[in-house]
Each structure stands twice: as structure tokens, then as C-alpha cells.
Design an enzyme around this catalytic site. Structure first.
Site, PDB file in Angstrom:
ATOM      1  N   PHE A   1       0.871  -1.173   0.000  1.00 28.10           N
ATOM      2  CA  PHE A   1       0.000   0.000   0.000  1.00 28.10           C
ATOM      3  C   PHE A   1       0.907   1.222   0.000  1.00 28.10           C
ATOM      4  CE2 PHE A   1      -2.838   2.913   2.540  1.00 28.10           C
ATOM      5  CZ  PHE A   1      -3.845   3.017   1.597  1.00 28.10           C
TER       6      PHE A   1
ATOM      7  N   GLY B   1      21.370  -7.913  31.591  1.00 26.67           N
ATOM      8  CA  GLY B   1      22.275  -7.940  30.433  1.00 26.67           C
ATOM      9  C   GLY B   1      21.752  -8.797  29.304  1.00 26.67           C
TER      10      GLY B   1
ATOM     11  N   GLU C   1       1.206   3.363  10.587  1.00 28.87           N
ATOM     12  CA  GLU C   1      -0.255   3.411  10.429  1.00 28.87           C
ATOM     13  C   GLU C   1      -0.894   4.472  11.333  1.00 28.87           C
ATOM     14  OE1 GLU C   1      -2.468  -0.093   9.537  1.00 28.87           O
ATOM     15  OE2 GLU C   1      -0.653  -1.234   9.090  1.00 28.87           O
TER      16      GLU C   1
ATOM     17  N   ARG D   1      15.458 -17.203  37.094  1.00 26.29           N
ATOM     18  CA  ARG D   1      16.682 -16.451  37.399  1.00 26.29           C
ATOM     19  C   ARG D   1      16.783 -16.194  38.899  1.00 26.29           C
ATOM     20  NH1 ARG D   1      21.730 -14.747  35.562  1.00 26.29           N
ATOM     21  NH2 ARG D   1      22.252 -12.816  36.659  1.00 26.29           N
TER      22      ARG D   1
END
Lengths: 259, 375
Positions: free
Chosen positions: B121, B336, B359, B264
Site C-alpha cells: 500500500f 544484560g 499506520e 533467574r
């Protein structure tokens, strides 16, 4: 070609699975229940054959009420209709008793070809196709990685640990498939909408002319007496190399029968 | 708002697809800046490009709710694939479906709806983005052909091997903008090299140059002079789709961060045990949830034939801004590792920013919302 695909609802193999403490059957409330993964390959193979040869694809399952979810998932992929063998007396059925019920249901459907996954991720006994073939007096071509149909002849590449065997049989026959045979389609919105309108026939033991004492706990040849939880994973062996590292590694591999 | 059982089944199907087919390979495409043709082929096979189109063109007979559900689930895993679908459907095929003649629809739609072809488009120009009425590209009728000259910028899906056409907007007279279909490969229609983008690295985006491009007069899409109104409507609908995509990215940040926070460990416990992290996650989930409610509502209004423009703008504004916030928080939670491209949250962080731009920028959304209040 009239094809029936055997499907089964199983607890998700990716989740924690348990047996019920009262009767040692699978606890279907503790896990997410899904369509047995290998069955999706059987459904896909049936749909590919139907696209090439025409005919009808029917899904067949035996299981409690909620196994209807597995039927719906299978129908979303594209089969025409389903049969659900549903009866309270089936609870606790072993493989032998289950094969009796499925064989009886298959007789009412009169298929040219029965397709099944090579194993279910819960029981993993891999014997259902053989038992059904024995009861129906048809050939069992099991563990297929490739299936071709030429008129009334089925040719299968049967996957083995070393390679594959080529086996053939005349229809009607039962073929079980591994996940190497195709890539199952993902249900499209159109398939999902269409599945809602597809007929699902429910059959009871009485409909199949089987007495309740031939199946379930009463009619089973094996029963789980007790079970123990899988032991937690052990810490691995650490090989410290002080000159003999290589020897230690080979000894480990030999002990574990890897070499 | 609860989705129907069928839309939940579609969600499950696309979720499986995203996890099993997209997730394992997309980081490689992203790193190499390659277009994932095989994924797009499979998306076509499962009918995703046909979701809001009727069955007579090979579509799935669904609507923007169905499209949004699919986009959200794809974007939970990857935004390049999601934007490829969004642009192909909302910007590529939808204008042909809405404004095309029976002949144009027969010719172009089936391949677009099946995903075998993609359409672009061409609205934005190097000098005109938000101020899209300032289009400089010109089209002059010469006999029974349009002769088009100009440049377009940032056009998604315009340069793939399967791109069949780009609909470009052009001045066809003073203050008269029209839309014209330019098939790929038309002489003078040059697709420039793909941009080096910050995000959406596995999607296809090019500048386009039109140098005396001649196409049949019959390639006019919709009424002459209605091009501006047509693309405003196209963009209004597309905003719902972008809001769904942004919601998916925001949810993907939650999925990844919750899993990481449980695993973690720091200072002797899982980092999710610290309120500094768990409160972040609670806020992130809440943001994704409210963005989902907003796009569901805008889509439901569109499907019901009600005024939806302002609701689409609010959904797009909110979802894109919270996507950026969630991506920032997700990378922070990952420390990190969140700065390493191999982690999905790093991709999410890079992909999020453009949602506030494409858009319709956040500023344009605020203009639309303010105007609706008589300001």
C-alpha cells in the site's frame, strides 16, 4: 476410500501427569488434556488420501465425555464426522478390552483403511493396531513413515531403528504412523467453524453388543496395582581430567551402553 | 469481553503455529534480515491471509476480531511475521476488496487471500507521512493509460518475490487524490533496496520509485478523487489490527519475563520473589490486558457496523504505548541478557518503537480522538 482414524485424548505430555490415588487410572483433572500428538499425523494422512482419492474420513474415539474435545480438535483439521464410544462401564479398560470395543465400533463403520498414531503419549504400549487387526482379521502395517495407496494395495515404509522396511497389504488394513510421515495442518478458521456442524455419533456398549463385564476393571486383563513417582533427576557425573579423562569418558559411555 | 469458542479455537491454533513453526527459526531471519517465505507459505495454507474475506474469494469468512486474534498470537512470538500478515491483509488486500471492481477482485484477490501473493500500500512519501494529503506523486491519463511519476517510502511487502502489486496514491488533478494499482514488474516501477531497520528485521520494507510508469486506466481503484477518503478508512481499520499486534508484543513481554523471573536467581532466591520485579510484572500484565480490551471493543464496534474510528485510534494509541513500556520493562527484568539479540525480549524492544509511528503516529491518534470531542 472409506477411512477411519483412531484418536485418543491424553494428558499433555509437556505438563505434570498423575495417576489417581483411588484406582490408579490417569487423573484427567490434573493435566491439560489434548489430542494425542501422533494422532494428528494420522488425521493428516487420512485427509491427504481423501484429497487424492475422495471418500470419507471418520474419527473414532473411546473415552469419557471430555474426550469430545479431542474429537472436536480432530474435526477442525477436516474429517467429515466422528464416532464417540462413551459408556461409564469403560472406565479402567486395559488395552485388550479397549481393542475389543474399538474393533466392534470399526465393524459398524466398515472402513477400507484404519489409520492410527504409532503410540499414545500416555500408555505408549504401541499394541492397539495389532490387537485390532487380530480381532478384525485384517493386516496391520505399523510404524509407517510413508504410505502409498494403489487401488486396493497399501505400501508402507516401516520405520525401524536401522532404516526402513517396505511392506504391503491389501485393503482393508490398519496402518499406524510416526511423526516422520507428514506435517499436520493447523486448523483454519473455516475448519473450526465447519467442525461445529459435523455429526458426532455416540455409541454405548449396548449399541455395540458388548456386555459391561467384558470391559472396564471387570473385563481387563491387566490392572495397575500401585505406582511410584519418577525419582527426581540425579546430578550428572563430572569427569575431572587428570590425564585419564578420555578413559573415564569411554568407560562412562560403555557402562551406559552408548558404545 | 469474552471471545466466542471459535475465536478461542483459532487463538489456540495460531498459538501452536507461532510456537512450533515461527519461534524456532525467526531469530535467524531477524539476524540475517531475510524474509521468512516458508513461514508465510504455511500461514497461507492455514488461511490466515484470508481471515476477514468471504469464501467466494477463498477467504475464511471471518472478520477483524478473527484477524486481530491471529495477529496478537503471532506477535506474542514475533512482530515481523505479524506485520507481514497485518500489512498484507489490512493494507494490501482489503482496499482491493472494498473498492475494487468485480474484475479487479477476480484478478487480484484469490492469490492475495491465499497468501500466495502479497500486496503493498503505497501512501507514505519521503516528504509526506502524517500529512498524507500532501502527496506529490502524480498520475496523468494518457489515452487509456495512467502515467505515474513519484516516490513512495517505507512500503511493507512491496519487494518480496511474491509481491503482485502495490496500490499507490497519486494526484490525478488539483487537490484530487486517487488510488491506482501498479503490478510488480511494470516498467519504470523500481523497488529500491530494503531498508536497514531498527526492528521488524524479518519483514519486507522498501522505497519505491515510479518513473513514467504506465498502467491501464482500468487500474484505478475505487472512484477517481476518492483516494484520500478511501485510505483514511483503510487506516482506521488497520489501527485495530496494529492495536492487536501491539497487545501481542506486550503479552509476549509478560510471557518471557514471568518465565525468566521464576528461573533467574539473585541474592539466594528467584528474582520474581522481589516485589521490585513482581510488581513490574503485575503492571505489565495489567497493561496488556487493558490494551486487549480496547482492541476487542474497537473491533466489535467495527464488526457491528457502529462508529469505530475514535475507538480504533484509542486502542492503537494505548496498545502501542504500553507495548513500548512493557518492552522496556521486560529488557530491564532480563538485565544484560535483555540487551542480547538472541533473547526474544531484545527483539520485542527493537520492534515496539515503530508501533507508535506506523499506520498513524501517536500524535495522529490524539488528533483523531481530540476531534471526536469537538476540539
Amino acid at each position: 476410500m472409506n477411512i477411519v482414524v483412531l484418536v485418543k485424548q491424553v494428558p499433555d505430555s509437556g505438563a505434570e501427569r498423575e495417576l489417581r490415588s483411588d484406582d490408579q487410572t490417569i487423573d484427567r483433572s490434573s493435566a491439560n488434556n489434548v489430542l494425542n500428538e501422533m494422532d494428528e499425523y494420522a488425521v493428516e494422512e487420512a485427509l491427504k488420501l481423501q484429497e487424492a482419492l475422495g471418500g470419507e474420513v471418520t474419527v473414532l474415539t473411546m473415552g469419557p465425555e471430555q474426550a469430545g474435545e479431542a474429537i472436536r480438535k480432530a474435526l477442525q483439521m477436516g474429517p467429515d464426522k466422528a464416532v464417540h464410544v462413551l459408556d461409564g462401564a469403560l472406565h479402567g479398560s486395559c488395552a485388550v478390552a479397549t481393542s475389543k470395543v474399538l474393533a466392534a465400533a470399526l465393524r459398524t463403520l466398515n472402513p477400507d483403511l484404519v489409520l492410527a498414531g504409532a503410540e499414545s503419549t500416555d500408555g505408549r504400549v504401541q499394541v492397539m493396531p495389532h490387537m485390532i487387526a487380530e480381532r478384525l482379521g485384517i493386516a496391520a502395517l505399523t510404524g509407517a513413515r510413508k504410505l502409498t495407496v494403489d487401488g486396493g494395495t497399501l505400501t508402507v515404509e516401516r520405520q525401524t531403528e536401522e532404516g526402513y522396511e517396505v511392506v504391503t497389504a491389501a485393503t482393508p488394513a490398519i496402518v499406524s504412523v510416526w511423526d516422520t510421515i507428514n506435517e499436520p495442518r493447523y486448523p483454519s478458521l473455516k475448519g473450526i467453524m465447519a467442525a461445529k456442524k459435523k455429526p458426532v455419533q455416540t455409541l454405548s456398549l449396548a449399541d455395540l453388543g458388548i456386555s459391561p463385564d467384558e470391559v472396564g476393571f471387570a473385563g481387563s486383563t491387566s490392572t495397575v496395582v500401585e505406582s511410584t513417582k519418577r525419582p527426581p533427576r540425579q546430578a550428572g557425573t563430572k569427569v575431572t581430567d587428570s590425564g585419564d579423562g578420555g578413559v573415564q569418558l569411554v568407560e562412562f559411555l560403555a557402562t551406559e551402553r552408548f558404545v | 469481553m469474552q471471545l466466542t469458542e471459535e475465536l478461542e479455537a483459532l487463538r489456540a491454533s495460531v498459538r501452536d503455529f507461532a510456537r512450533e513453526v515461527v519461534a524456532p527459526v525467526i531469530a535467524g531471519h531477524y539476524e540475517q534480515h531475510t524474509f521468512p517465505y516458508e513461514i508465510v507459505r504455511q500461514m497461507g495454507k492455514m488461511g490466515l491471509f484470508g481471515l476477514p474475506f468471504p469464501e467466494e474469494y477463498g477467504g475464511m469468512g471471518g472478520d477483524y476480531l478473527a484477524l486481530g486474534v491471529a495477529l496478537e498470537e503471532l506477535a506474542r512470538v514475533d512482530s515481523s511475521v505479524a506485520i507481514t500478515l497485518e500489512a498484507a491483509v489490512s493494507l494490501g488486500a482489503m482496499p482491493i476488496y472494498r473498492y475494487g471492481t468485480a474484475e479487479q477482485k477476480q484478478r487480484w484477490l484469490p492469490a492475495l487471500v491465499s497468501g500466495e501473493a502479497l500486496a503493498g500500500f503505497g501512501l507514505t512519501e519521503p516528504g509526506f507521512g502524517s500529512d498524507a494529503g500532501g502527496t506529490q506523486t502524480r498520475a496523468v491519463l494518457d489515452g487509456d493509460e495512467w502515467v505515474i511519476n513519484g516516490s513512495k517510502a517505507f512500503i511493507t511487502n512491496s519487494g518480496t518475490d511474491i509481491t503482485s502489486l502495490v496500490t499507490v496514491t497519486a494526484l490525478t488533478g488539483p487537490d484530487e487524490i486517487s488510488a491506482i494499482v501498479v503490478p510488480s514488474g511494470t516498467p519504470g516501477f523500481e523497488v529500491g533496496p530494503g531498508y536497514s531497520k531498527v526492528g521488524w528485521c524479518a519483514s519486507d520494507t522498501h522505497p519505491l520509485h515510479l518513473d513514467d510508469v504506465r498502467v491501464p486506466a482500468a487500474n484505478l481503484l475505487g472512484q477517481r478523487g476518492r483516494g484520500f477518503a478511501q485510505f483514511l478508512h483503510t487506516l482506521d481499520e488497520g489501527r485495530i489490527a496494529i492495536a492487536a499486534l501491539a497487545t501481542g508484543l506486550a503479552q509476549g513481554c509478560v510471557d518471557e519475563s514471568v518465565a525468566y523471573a521464576k528461573e533467574r536467581r539473585a541474592f539466594g532466591r528467584a528474582i520474581g520473589d522481589f516485589q521490585a520485579i513482581s510488581f513490574k510484572l503485575a503492571d505489565m500484565r495489567t497493561r496488556a490486558h487493558t490494551a486487549r480490551l480496547a482492541w476487542h471493543d474497537a473491533a466489535a464496534r467495527l464488526v457491528a457496523g457502529q462508529d469505530f474510528k475514535q475507538y480504533a485510534a484509542m486502542a492503537k494509541l494505548h496498545a502501542s504505548e504500553i507495548a513500548v513500556t512493557n518492552a522496556r520493562e521486560a529488557t530491564q527484568i532480563h538485565g544484560g541478557y535483555g540487551f542480547m539479540n538472541e533473547y526474544p525480549v531484545a527483539r520485542f524492544w527493537r520492534d515496539a518503537k515503530v508501533l507508535e509511528i506506523g499506520e498513524g503516529t501517536s500524535e495522529i491518534q490524539r488528533m483523531v480522538i481530540a476531534r471526536d470531542m469537538g476540539l
